[in-house]
Design a protein around this motif. Structure first.
Motif, PDB file in Angstrom:
ATOM      1  N   TYR A   1       0.810  -1.062  -0.003  1.00  0.00           N
ATOM      2  CA  TYR A   1       0.115   0.045   0.114  1.00  0.00           C
ATOM      3  C   TYR A   1       0.918   1.214   0.048  1.00  0.00           C
ATOM      4  O   TYR A   1       2.071   1.321   0.576  1.00  0.00           O
ATOM      5  N   ASP A   2       0.306   2.339  -0.753  1.00  0.00           N
ATOM      6  CA  ASP A   2       1.275   3.499  -0.816  1.00  0.00           C
ATOM      7  C   ASP A   2       0.656   4.639   0.182  1.00  0.00           C
ATOM      8  O   ASP A   2       1.093   5.677   0.047  1.00  0.00           O
ATOM      9  N   TRP A   3      -0.259   4.357   1.077  1.00  0.00           N
ATOM     10  CA  TRP A   3      -0.908   5.253   2.095  1.00  0.00           C
ATOM     11  C   TRP A   3      -1.145   6.753   1.450  1.00  0.00           C
ATOM     12  O   TRP A   3      -0.254   7.550   1.995  1.00  0.00           O
ATOM     13  N   ARG A   4      -1.658   6.703   0.613  1.00  0.00           N
ATOM     14  CA  ARG A   4      -2.411   8.002   0.055  1.00  0.00           C
ATOM     15  C   ARG A   4      -2.733   8.764   1.160  1.00  0.00           C
ATOM     16  O   ARG A   4      -3.041   8.738   2.176  1.00  0.00           O
ATOM     17  N   GLY A   5      -2.971  10.111   0.699  1.00  0.00           N
ATOM     18  CA  GLY A   5      -3.637  11.085   1.577  1.00  0.00           C
ATOM     19  C   GLY A   5      -2.671  12.237   1.932  1.00  0.00           C
ATOM     20  O   GLY A   5      -1.597  12.498   1.370  1.00  0.00           O
ATOM     21  N   MET A   6      -3.113  13.336   2.539  1.00  0.00           N
ATOM     22  CA  MET A   6      -2.545  14.618   2.890  1.00  0.00           C
ATOM     23  C   MET A   6      -1.425  14.249   3.760  1.00  0.00           C
ATOM     24  O   MET A   6      -0.363  15.222   4.177  1.00  0.00           O
ATOM     25  N   TYR A   7      -1.435  13.266   4.724  1.00  0.00           N
ATOM     26  CA  TYR A   7      -0.855  12.868   5.804  1.00  0.00           C
ATOM     27  C   TYR A   7      -0.316  11.521   5.759  1.00  0.00           C
ATOM     28  O   TYR A   7      -0.975  10.623   5.168  1.00  0.00           O
ATOM     29  N   LYS A   8       1.013  11.358   6.302  1.00  0.00           N
ATOM     30  CA  LYS A   8       1.605   9.951   6.392  1.00  0.00           C
ATOM     31  C   LYS A   8       1.147   9.453   7.715  1.00  0.00           C
ATOM     32  O   LYS A   8       1.141  10.011   8.762  1.00  0.00           O
ATOM     33  N   PRO A   9       0.868   8.053   7.900  1.00  0.00           N
ATOM     34  CA  PRO A   9       0.343   7.500   8.869  1.00  0.00           C
ATOM     35  C   PRO A   9       1.401   7.141   9.923  1.00  0.00           C
ATOM     36  O   PRO A   9       2.727   7.143   9.661  1.00  0.00           O
ATOM     37  N   PHE A  10       1.222   7.397  11.534  1.00  0.00           N
ATOM     38  CA  PHE A  10       2.120   6.978  12.323  1.00  0.00           C
ATOM     39  C   PHE A  10       2.185   5.522  12.267  1.00  0.00           C
ATOM     40  O   PHE A  10       1.528   4.694  11.869  1.00  0.00           O
ATOM     41  N   ASP A  11       2.980   5.010  13.010  1.00  0.00           N
ATOM     42  CA  ASP A  11       3.452   3.759  13.249  1.00  0.00           C
ATOM     43  C   ASP A  11       2.393   2.884  13.845  1.00  0.00           C
ATOM     44  O   ASP A  11       1.919   1.826  13.005  1.00  0.00           O
ATOM     45  N   HIS A  12       1.616   3.225  14.776  1.00  0.00           N
ATOM     46  CA  HIS A  12       0.462   2.611  15.462  1.00  0.00           C
ATOM     47  C   HIS A  12      -0.622   2.629  14.373  1.00  0.00           C
ATOM     48  O   HIS A  12      -1.496   1.711  14.446  1.00  0.00           O
ATOM     49  N   GLN A  13      -0.745   3.607  13.599  1.00  0.00           N
ATOM     50  CA  GLN A  13      -2.009   3.358  12.423  1.00  0.00           C
ATOM     51  C   GLN A  13      -1.798   2.520  11.542  1.00  0.00           C
ATOM     52  O   GLN A  13      -2.607   1.922  11.159  1.00  0.00           O
ATOM     53  N   LYS A  14      -0.264   2.388  11.156  1.00  0.00           N
ATOM     54  CA  LYS A  14      -0.148   1.295  10.193  1.00  0.00           C
ATOM     55  C   LYS A  14      -0.374  -0.086  10.695  1.00  0.00           C
ATOM     56  O   LYS A  14      -0.937  -0.890  10.244  1.00  0.00           O
ATOM     57  N   THR A  15      -0.171  -0.341  12.050  1.00  0.00           N
ATOM     58  CA  THR A  15      -0.334  -1.479  12.709  1.00  0.00           C
ATOM     59  C   THR A  15      -1.753  -1.669  12.881  1.00  0.00           C
ATOM     60  O   THR A  15      -2.282  -2.892  12.627  1.00  0.00           O
ATOM     61  N   THR A  16      -2.424  -0.844  13.323  1.00  0.00           N
ATOM     62  CA  THR A  16      -4.033  -1.117  13.260  1.00  0.00           C
ATOM     63  C   THR A  16      -4.544  -1.435  12.010  1.00  0.00           C
ATOM     64  O   THR A  16      -5.538  -2.319  11.881  1.00  0.00           O
ATOM     65  N   ALA A  17      -4.186  -0.765  10.962  1.00  0.00           N
ATOM     66  CA  ALA A  17      -4.879  -1.098   9.674  1.00  0.00           C
ATOM     67  C   ALA A  17      -4.186  -2.163   9.349  1.00  0.00           C
ATOM     68  O   ALA A  17      -5.118  -2.926   8.618  1.00  0.00           O
ATOM     69  N   SER A  18      -3.026  -2.838   9.553  1.00  0.00           N
ATOM     70  CA  SER A  18      -2.841  -4.114   9.228  1.00  0.00           C
ATOM     71  C   SER A  18      -3.846  -5.084   9.928  1.00  0.00           C
ATOM     72  O   SER A  18      -4.146  -6.099   9.434  1.00  0.00           O
ATOM     73  N   PHE A  19      -3.873  -4.648  11.052  1.00  0.00           N
ATOM     74  CA  PHE A  19      -4.746  -5.948  12.034  1.00  0.00           C
ATOM     75  C   PHE A  19      -6.224  -5.617  11.141  1.00  0.00           C
ATOM     76  O   PHE A  19      -6.724  -7.016  11.170  1.00  0.00           O
ATOM     77  N   LEU A  20      -6.624  -4.711  10.879  1.00  0.00           N
ATOM     78  CA  LEU A  20      -8.143  -4.750  10.670  1.00  0.00           C
ATOM     79  C   LEU A  20      -8.400  -5.437   9.102  1.00  0.00           C
ATOM     80  O   LEU A  20      -9.414  -6.241   9.025  1.00  0.00           O
TER      81      LEU A  20
ATOM     82  N   LYS B   1      -8.026   6.878  15.030  1.00  0.00           N
ATOM     83  CA  LYS B   1      -8.663   5.523  14.599  1.00  0.00           C
ATOM     84  C   LYS B   1      -9.244   5.788  13.218  1.00  0.00           C
ATOM     85  O   LYS B   1      -9.277   4.726  12.414  1.00  0.00           O
ATOM     86  N   THR B   2      -9.862   7.001  13.076  1.00  0.00           N
ATOM     87  CA  THR B   2     -10.407   7.077  11.717  1.00  0.00           C
ATOM     88  C   THR B   2      -9.765   6.934  10.597  1.00  0.00           C
ATOM     89  O   THR B   2      -9.900   6.224   9.603  1.00  0.00           O
ATOM     90  N   GLY B   3      -8.557   7.712  10.704  1.00  0.00           N
ATOM     91  CA  GLY B   3      -7.376   7.338   9.723  1.00  0.00           C
ATOM     92  C   GLY B   3      -6.866   6.082   9.429  1.00  0.00           C
ATOM     93  O   GLY B   3      -6.950   5.405   8.174  1.00  0.00           O
ATOM     94  N   SER B   4      -6.871   5.211  10.556  1.00  0.00           N
ATOM     95  CA  SER B   4      -6.557   3.667  10.535  1.00  0.00           C
ATOM     96  C   SER B   4      -7.537   3.152   9.627  1.00  0.00           C
ATOM     97  O   SER B   4      -7.247   2.175   8.756  1.00  0.00           O
ATOM     98  N   VAL B   5      -8.756   3.404  10.279  1.00  0.00           N
ATOM     99  CA  VAL B   5      -9.783   2.656   9.258  1.00  0.00           C
ATOM    100  C   VAL B   5      -9.950   2.905   8.008  1.00  0.00           C
ATOM    101  O   VAL B   5     -10.197   2.168   7.135  1.00  0.00           O
TER     102      VAL B   5
END
Length: 520
Positions: free
Chosen positions: A67-86, A102-106
């Motif tokens: 994934y290239d993590w599109r958007g205006m902001y880059k994810p934090f490490d915990h957001q990547k981990t959360t997205a991976s889990f989901l 949480k909303t960004g991760s989702v």
């Protein structure tokens, strides 16, 4: 677990046959001194989901690779981990604390599943106050290439939006009941429930409607920072939605698992109730703000609230009168300050007449949003309220609802302030401290709170900064979340000036004219 360069997983397992039996082309590659066996597995989304279903912990999703993590902001490490889990769990809880993103991760996780062809449409169910200010705003920030719409308004309008072509549909809790036939017809692949504690009662129409929407193929992610905060019984309804095999079929059986019956009307949690709740609320991921080392020290959020009909009537009457005055005479800073202050008073729920009397307005919309924020807060809350009569109303309402609260305003003596501050900082007796912003003295430390709520704005940049600094200062061990409640155009413009670090007093005439140009 190790990610190998040839895009495979090297798993160290006690039961390798469970993996090789479910994943084609996986193979055992050797044993280790620890007694575990190495298994080589192709690293794809299907394989990751199978491994998760086999209860193998910490299985990374290929979202981390592809994934290239599109958007205006880059994810934090915990957001990547959360997205991976989901992305590896069809039904799951995200229990990350308020303010951790949480909303960004989702959004990133859902967007990845869309790109992989796993899902096509997402239904986001959330409180009315964050449909636009949080969800639509974050979808624009993190997935602006996706089409988004909010299903709100008349039944006909909701049906039309739900049956439209938007990939993300945002709807409030009770709107799901209204638009239920259209939602069934639309066949959403993923349902996201934000502030999921709203579904903690299995007997409500709200819960029953969501339960009927869930099919075996439906993905469901439920988000809350404070699961079962009030009672271990709250976990039953949530668990039955996400993890139905993990709870008894009958509520009474679950109640006996987690509670002692002391008398006909009195129950107390058993010593192992926390462990039972933990098992029920699985699969789950949780990050506290303290664990999110890459988060900024202070995070701002806005909750948008509709004024009640009574507030709206008087707000618009006053605004129109201001427009008449502006057309007939020159507006001075003094006139602008008086008129704008009246609009802010109406927005907050209590206005003062020229004779000094107080007119109290219906504040139920804003009060319900305040309760939502407080329930989502894991720790204590500072509530800043600009007007003294509103403070009295809130103190009475919170006390009636069983929320421990104290007040600091200009009438509280120095001795009592010291006692209240000490009680807030060093005991568990208080959940909320209501403070009139002008009374938030320099140097006072209130780091027991990591959530700050502004009931309404203060026009002073200095007071605003100093008030926030009561919690965001040396000694604070958590990240701080500042939540602003906004119900009117006047409030929205003042927060905009405060965010730009502009003292409102220097812009009063311009602000006056801006407020006149727009309705609520």
């Amino acid at each position: 677990m190790e990610i190998i360069q040839d895009k495979a997983l090297l798993l160290r397992l006690k039961n390798p046959q469970a993996v090789t039996a479910h994943i084609p082309n996986s193979r055992i590659v050797g044993k280790e001194p620890s007694g575990s066996t190495k298994v080589l597995v192709k690293w794809g989304l299907d394989e990751a989901q199978i491994l998760s279903n086999l209860k193998i912990r910490n299985v990374p999703s290929p979202i981390l690779r592809d994934y290239d993590w599109r958007g205006m902001y880059k994810p934090f490490d915990h957001q990547k981990t959360t997205a991976s889990f989901l992305t590896t769990h069809k039904r799951a809880f995200c229990l990350n604390e308020q303010g951790t993103g949480k909303t960004g991760s989702v959004i990133w996780a859902a967007d990845y599943l869309m790109r992989m062809g796993v899902i096509k449409r997402v239904l986001v169910i959330c409180p009315l106050s964050i449909m636009d200010s949080a969800w639509r705003a974050d979808l624009f920030k993190f997935a602006m290439h996706r089409k988004v719409d909010i299903a709100y308004g008349s039944e006909e309008k909701r049906f039309k939006i739900v049956l439209g072509d938007a990939e993300f549909i945002i709807i409030n809790y009770d709107g799901v009941n209204i638009a239920y036939p259209a939602i069934v017809e639309a066949k959403f692949d993923l349902i996201v429930v934000d502030e999921a504690n709203a579904y903690k009662n299995i007997n409500t129409r709200r819960w029953k409607t969501l339960y009927k929407l869930l099919k075996p193929e439906t993905w469901l992610w439920m988000l809350t920072g404070t699961p079962a905060a009030q009672s271990p019984l709250d976990a039953y309804a949530l668990g039955k939605l996400v993890n139905p095999t993990g709870v008894p079929k009958i509520f009474a059986a679950y109640q006996d698992m987690v509670m002692y019956k002391l008398s006909r009307f009195r129950w107390e949690p058993k010593d192992n109730a926390t462990d039972t709740v933990y098992r029920v609320l699985q699969p789950a991921i949780r990050f506290t703000k303290k664990e999110c080392l890459d988060l900024p020290d202070i995070v701002y959020a806005t909750r948008t609230i509709a004024l009640t009909p009574q507030q709206n009537k008087y707000y618009e009457t006053l605004r129109k009168q201001m427009a008449v005055n502006a057309a007939g005479e020159e507006i001075t800073a003094v006139n602008a300050a008086v008129s704008l202050n009246k609009l802010l008073q109406i927005s907050c729920g209590a206005a003062y007449t020229d004779s000094g009397e107080t007119v109290t307005f219906d504040i139920k919309n804003r009060y319900l949003v305040l309760l939502e924020v407080v329930q989502e807060a894991s720790n204590k809350v500072l509530l800043f309220v600009p007007f003294k009569h509103t403070i009295q109303v809130l103190r009475e309402r919170l006390t009636e609802d069983g929320v421990p609260v104290e007040v600091i305003d200009g009438d509280v003596s120095v001795a009592n302030r010291t006692r209240i501050f000490d009680n807030f900082q060093n005991t568990d007796n208080l959940k909320i401290l209501i403070i009139q912003p002008q009374a938030a003295a320099h140097g006072v430390t209130l780091t027991a709170a990591d959530t700050i709520v502004w009931w309404g704005p203060t026009p002073s940049m200095e007071i605003y900064a100093q008030a926030n600094a009561r919690a965001h200062r040396a000694g604070q061990t958590n990240k701080v979340t500042v939540v602003r409640l906004v119900g009117s155009n006047a409030e929205r413009h003042i927060y905009k000036l405060l965010d730009s670090k502009i003292n409102v007093h220097t812009q009063l005439v311009a602000l006056y004219k801006e407020v006149l140009d727009k309705t609520i």
